[in-house]
Design a protein around this motif. Sequence first.
Motif, PDB file in Angstrom:
ATOM      1  N   THR A 265       0.804  -1.226   0.000  1.00 20.11           N
ATOM      2  CA  THR A 265       0.000   0.000   0.000  1.00 20.11           C
ATOM      3  C   THR A 265       0.836   1.275   0.000  1.00 20.11           C
ATOM      4  N   GLN A 277      -2.254   5.092   2.628  1.00 21.26           N
ATOM      5  CA  GLN A 277      -2.287   3.638   2.840  1.00 21.26           C
ATOM      6  C   GLN A 277      -3.626   3.177   3.423  1.00 21.26           C
ATOM      7  N   ILE A 280      -6.103   3.095   0.532  1.00 23.78           N
ATOM      8  CA  ILE A 280      -5.756   2.020  -0.411  1.00 23.78           C
ATOM      9  C   ILE A 280      -6.116   0.650   0.176  1.00 23.78           C
ATOM     10  N   ALA A 281      -5.806   0.451   1.462  1.00 25.47           N
ATOM     11  CA  ALA A 281      -6.138  -0.826   2.121  1.00 25.47           C
ATOM     12  C   ALA A 281      -7.640  -1.091   2.022  1.00 25.47           C
ATOM     13  N   LEU A 301      -1.899  -7.736   2.430  1.00 27.93           N
ATOM     14  CA  LEU A 301      -1.337  -6.403   2.193  1.00 27.93           C
ATOM     15  C   LEU A 301       0.010  -6.254   2.885  1.00 27.93           C
TER      16      LEU A 301
END
Length: 344
Positions: A265, A277, A280-281, A301
């Motif tokens: 990420t 991040q 995005i996660a 991830l």
Amino acid sequence: MSMQMEFIKVLPSPQALMEDYPLSRASKLLKAERDETIKNIFTGKDNRFLLVIGPCSSDNEDAVLDYVNRLAKVQEKIKDKIFIVPRLYTNKPRTVGTGYKGMLHQPSPDGKEDMLGGIIAIRKMNVRVIEETGLSGAEEILYPEVFRYLSDTLSYAAVGARSSEDQLHRMIASGVGIPVGMKNPTSGDLSVMMNSIAAAQHSQDFLFRGWEVRTKGNELAHAILRGYQDPTGNNWPNYHYEVLKNVIGMYADRKLANPAIIVDTNHANSGKKYLEQVRIAKDILHSRKYNEDIKQFVKGLMIESYIEDGCQPISEGTYGKSITDPCLGWEKTERLLLDMAEYL
């Protein structure tokens, strides 16, 4: 002609260092158990989500232990949904070859380079992490010959964007006995990443630490998507739904074992904007919820996180704050982990 290289000192063998800084029997058993769980995640027998999370670089043993202890407490709360492997990265690739290269080179970030002190420091820290937190870590295979100093302590390894095209790294990845993520190269060429996975899954014969060696091939070698740079040096992401579908298609064409994707990420996926991040996660979890194939293939991830938000110059000396890439601080990390477990 003589080599333009000064031979400073012979370093102890991995076996000698393991004897000097041994793992307890309990920790060996614990690591074997964790290795089995991670293997089951990659082979699809365990449907928990894998999280490789921790500092960009492990620069300070006490701060890293503090951080991993915090992770271990959260792991207890979310163990039904998420399996955590702490990032214990102690050797750092530097794009132009200068700057802090990690604990392996500089046991003290503001001290001189000292490889003997470095291998002892990284060994001690990895042993402490398992003994004190019960978590076995992840490391980047930057220098293939260093891996053996830590091989009894690590449960996951990654081959970086600048190394995944390199023949020796691919060969090492074929013989380490734990899952190895092969990152897409900085150019973003996904076929290069798929070639590196294929090479790592094959048996290989090569020279290693003065030996001729043979590997069986690593069926747990897999893809890590970390974003890429275009020819002018701009960062572009490659974690979106369409790219994930594309990589799944490439896996199908190649008929590789245990097809799996881990998404990094940070790096070019976030443009090194560490707060991204979190978004995005959640975006990736949403893609998994939306599509069964993505749910099956995207196993986890990689997140860069530490005690304090952001990063600092070495001279600042703030405890638990990255001296390399900016990281997500602890409060935001804990919130994200609990939110992810709820969403899963």
